[in-house]
Design a protein around this motif. Sequence first.
Motif, mmCIF file in Angstrom:
data_model
loop_
_atom_site.group_PDB
_atom_site.id
_atom_site.type_symbol
_atom_site.label_atom_id
_atom_site.label_comp_id
_atom_site.label_asym_id
_atom_site.label_seq_id
_atom_site.Cartn_x
_atom_site.Cartn_y
_atom_site.Cartn_z
ATOM 1 N N LYS A 1 -3.033 -0.072 -2.064
ATOM 2 C CA LYS A 1 -1.669 0.873 -1.867
ATOM 3 C C LYS A 1 -1.266 1.396 -3.094
ATOM 4 O O LYS A 1 -0.798 2.700 -3.072
ATOM 5 C CB LYS A 1 -0.511 0.126 -1.072
ATOM 6 C CG LYS A 1 -0.777 -0.204 0.394
ATOM 7 C CD LYS A 1 0.362 -0.648 0.935
ATOM 8 C CE LYS A 1 0.380 -1.053 2.389
ATOM 9 N NZ LYS A 1 1.269 -1.656 2.994
ATOM 10 N N ALA A 2 -1.102 0.663 -4.177
ATOM 11 C CA ALA A 2 -0.929 1.123 -5.720
ATOM 12 C C ALA A 2 -1.891 2.165 -5.920
ATOM 13 O O ALA A 2 -1.525 3.435 -6.819
ATOM 14 C CB ALA A 2 -0.987 0.012 -6.442
ATOM 15 N N GLU B 1 -1.793 -4.729 -1.434
ATOM 16 C CA GLU B 1 -0.402 -4.013 -2.432
ATOM 17 C C GLU B 1 -1.418 -3.183 -3.494
ATOM 18 O O GLU B 1 -1.011 -2.229 -3.848
ATOM 19 C CB GLU B 1 0.490 -5.175 -2.916
ATOM 20 C CG GLU B 1 1.246 -5.529 -1.954
ATOM 21 C CD GLU B 1 2.195 -4.694 -1.329
ATOM 22 O OE1 GLU B 1 2.399 -3.733 -1.693
ATOM 23 O OE2 GLU B 1 2.283 -4.741 0.042
ATOM 24 N N HIS C 1 0.580 9.206 -1.897
ATOM 25 C CA HIS C 1 1.543 8.234 -1.145
ATOM 26 C C HIS C 1 2.200 8.650 0.201
ATOM 27 O O HIS C 1 2.477 7.702 0.815
ATOM 28 C CB HIS C 1 2.692 7.967 -2.223
ATOM 29 C CG HIS C 1 3.247 9.219 -2.628
ATOM 30 N ND1 HIS C 1 2.728 10.054 -3.731
ATOM 31 C CD2 HIS C 1 4.311 10.062 -2.341
ATOM 32 C CE1 HIS C 1 3.667 11.258 -3.995
ATOM 33 N NE2 HIS C 1 4.461 11.121 -2.927
ATOM 34 N N ASN C 2 2.155 9.702 0.286
ATOM 35 C CA ASN C 2 2.519 10.253 1.621
ATOM 36 C C ASN C 2 1.796 9.794 2.695
ATOM 37 O O ASN C 2 2.308 9.848 3.978
ATOM 38 C CB ASN C 2 2.713 11.869 1.755
ATOM 39 C CG ASN C 2 4.078 12.391 0.933
ATOM 40 O OD1 ASN C 2 4.726 11.767 0.791
ATOM 41 N ND2 ASN C 2 3.771 13.485 0.482
ATOM 42 N N VAL D 1 -3.590 4.559 -4.040
ATOM 43 C CA VAL D 1 -3.212 5.509 -3.468
ATOM 44 C C VAL D 1 -1.930 6.128 -3.976
ATOM 45 O O VAL D 1 -1.758 7.281 -4.180
ATOM 46 C CB VAL D 1 -2.869 5.016 -1.856
ATOM 47 C CG1 VAL D 1 -2.484 6.555 -0.889
ATOM 48 C CG2 VAL D 1 -4.212 4.489 -1.216
ATOM 49 N N VAL D 2 -1.020 5.460 -4.411
ATOM 50 C CA VAL D 2 0.258 5.995 -4.861
ATOM 51 C C VAL D 2 0.001 6.663 -6.132
ATOM 52 O O VAL D 2 0.493 7.686 -6.600
ATOM 53 C CB VAL D 2 1.451 5.007 -4.931
ATOM 54 C CG1 VAL D 2 2.605 5.398 -5.688
ATOM 55 C CG2 VAL D 2 1.646 4.599 -3.681
ATOM 56 N N LYS D 3 -0.899 5.854 -7.045
ATOM 57 C CA LYS D 3 -1.261 6.376 -8.431
ATOM 58 C C LYS D 3 -2.058 7.794 -8.355
ATOM 59 O O LYS D 3 -1.754 8.688 -9.165
ATOM 60 C CB LYS D 3 -2.099 5.435 -9.110
ATOM 61 C CG LYS D 3 -2.468 5.832 -10.420
ATOM 62 C CD LYS D 3 -3.408 4.620 -11.062
ATOM 63 C CE LYS D 3 -4.085 5.270 -12.175
ATOM 64 N NZ LYS D 3 -5.099 4.113 -12.861
ATOM 65 N N GLY E 1 -1.478 10.288 -6.279
ATOM 66 C CA GLY E 1 -0.491 11.368 -5.415
ATOM 67 C C GLY E 1 -0.810 11.442 -3.905
ATOM 68 O O GLY E 1 -0.374 12.336 -3.554
ATOM 69 N N LEU F 1 0.610 7.024 3.276
ATOM 70 C CA LEU F 1 0.887 5.563 3.618
ATOM 71 C C LEU F 1 2.088 5.570 4.508
ATOM 72 O O LEU F 1 2.187 4.610 5.061
ATOM 73 C CB LEU F 1 1.282 4.809 2.359
ATOM 74 C CG LEU F 1 0.306 4.750 1.142
ATOM 75 C CD1 LEU F 1 0.793 4.180 -0.072
ATOM 76 C CD2 LEU F 1 -0.894 4.100 1.760
#
Length: 797
Positions: A25-26, A22, A34-35, A28-30, A32, A37
């Motif tokens: 993944k955070a 988790e 996130h797509n 990766v989202v932070k 930019g 994933l």
Amino acid sequence: MDRLKIRFSSKRFTEVIDSLSEDQKAFVVKNGFHNLLAVRKFSVPLPLLEWVMGQVIVDHCEFKHRTKSFKLTKFMVHQMLGIPSGDIPIVLHNPAPKIRDQVAQHTSLSRHGAKLSIAEAVAKLLDDHVEDSFMMMFMLVALSTIICPSTQNFVNMSYLPFICDVDGIKQYDWYSHILNYMLSEVKKYQGFISSKDEGKIYVGSCLPLIVIAYMDSLDMTRHYANHRTFVYDVPRFCNISSDDFMFVANVDRDLSNPGRPSYGIIGFRPFSCSPYFEASASVESSATRNSIDSDHISDSSQQSFQILPSIQGLIEKHCDLLKSDVSDGILQQGQTVYSDIPAYLRPAFYNRLSLLSADILSCLPSPNCAIVSDDIGNNDNVLANKDSTFSSAQSLRNEHVTLEKDISNDDINYASSPIAQQSSCPFIPESISSPIHSVSEGRVCGTPAHQICVNPTSIINSVLADITHANTPELSSKTGYDSEACIDCSQTISKVNGKRNRRMGSSTIDRKQRKKRAAIPIDDGQDCVKIKLTHQMECSYIKYVRLNHFAENDEQLPTFISISGFQCSYDSFRLSLQPRGFVDNDLMSVYVQLFNHEHKHISGGRFDRNKIAFTPFLVDKLAVDYKTYVLQSTEPELTRISQEMEMSSADLLLFPLILNDHWILICINYLAKEVQVLDPAIRVSESVLPYNSLKHVVDNVVLNFQRTCSVAEIFDRDFLKYTFQVPRCPKHSSSMFQKFDSGIFVMMLMYHWNGSFAKKFAHLDASKFRKFIAHKLMTSDLNEAADHSTPLEEVAN
């Protein structure tokens, strides 16, 4: 068995995503991404992928199959992947000093010779919980599996300079890099399949992107809406499945082709309905197709506009005819044109614009031909403008205004029109008498100016740009090797247009052909080829051809000459150009690419010959018996060549062919309406084949070529009505050693045959030509395998 092998693996990347924690993944989202994933595993049927790649016009970034086409753009990459991208170019082999210093800190990954397999990179990635190092490894894995995979099973360390600074990743232009890399691999594949029917090739990059774009362009709602539902949400990589590809591969397949799988049965839906439609991009594309350069538009407040496809074709036709009018005028007027070009050009522009308006008005009653208003996003305004335009057009028709010109779909007979005869200028009319043709400050009678957004200044500047560098109209008939760069025909040709790729109607072409036929110079028997060799050419020939430059224990380069996707190994290059070397297909193919590139910009003057040559691999496919010939084996390649060279306006079509270890040159002469066979054998008994057998092979080439061009909608001509001729041409010696010169003689004939006769050359000239062309191929800027950073004279010494 599939001949295409790719490293793209969404399955592998999906397994990595599912294994992330988790906190990872955070990260990766932070940052930019996130797509990525949400990417799910999918696979593309390789036969479908191969077919789509075969239809791509790489130089135009365009997929084209007969009448269907779409552009490959950066916005398309964005809609596929949904990753962030900036404006800084990505140059893998020459990063900026600043980012080189940043990479030096990561000694464990960037040391010379270090290799890291994808499996090892994934293991490091899953164990890393530090944001900076994790994101760097995550990008390496993503790039090596789905974004820009190479042909190796290792992560590409060349990307380290662009991902070591996590905050700066989004500043680089990933969209352009992905698109350019993909097109380069498509070009590599096309060169492979154009030269070989068997074997395997490993290709990198994000190739499924093209197939997804093709799949999204198909009109699946008309006949297959009840069979399968397609989800067109973006990012596309997160909303497609293997079943989607399999369904398309089944319903779109052309079962009439008994050979390799062929597709293209289903029509395209409107581009505005696809996930890749962007209003601003559409406006830019329309402006580009109309040759309107935004840099020349002085009014920055000019409203944006969009031109519908039904009108787009008319505008393109009249822009091409405008250039043709100007070219003819320059040839007629001579140097007086250059004293005041705008004075000559402006009346021609207004006349052509008036004819364009007449064509547009003639199609206005059809709702599909409505002109879009300046407010593209407002449908109400569009409908309102359509209604008002229809009313205006109908009122004009009620006045029974008749045009004074006979306008056809193919051409406008400009020279014989009453309007042209009223002009005080011999080639450009100054006044227009018909009321429907009145033009004032960019406004067409009966049509609001904001609905036909044509800027006269921009069009004039665009045409001026084509003729600014034109030479004097005194065209020379000399075509020989008079200098070090003598093989470059641009030094002896007047460039009236500067660009050969233009469409012309059949009557315009016929008129130009009549001028060329009448201008063919008389052969006085004294015009001989002269080749001047420099010391550098001699040294490089000795070093690379006479001697084996690479020792047997050296690691051989994968290719020595690579031009436009066609490759020639060092052994083929050296053995073909040795004094008694026989030219093989690989060398002839790269020579053809160089030849075509240097003939792209021939102006089409009376003494010039627009020539297009084809590779022997393509000619071999055309030479098969017409009863067993498969159109799909050559249609994509001929379509690409036509896009690049404007095949319909060529005077001479050249087909080098090797039969019984002897080269001949087949020439379709559109000027003389002849099919000519140039055979450098000195006696008939030494010819490649008996006359009847030779004619049978030539008839197969011509018939299969004609059928394919007709189906591909390149042109529709009946070459079988042309006269079959075996004209005189330079012959090589009957000596058993000099018979190997047939390939060199064919190369020289491609340059020096003008459709009527060729300049004279012999074995000594062929020996010089071997040295000349060896140096030319090695040092050409088109040679992608050459290291142009080191001058050849330094290497030769």
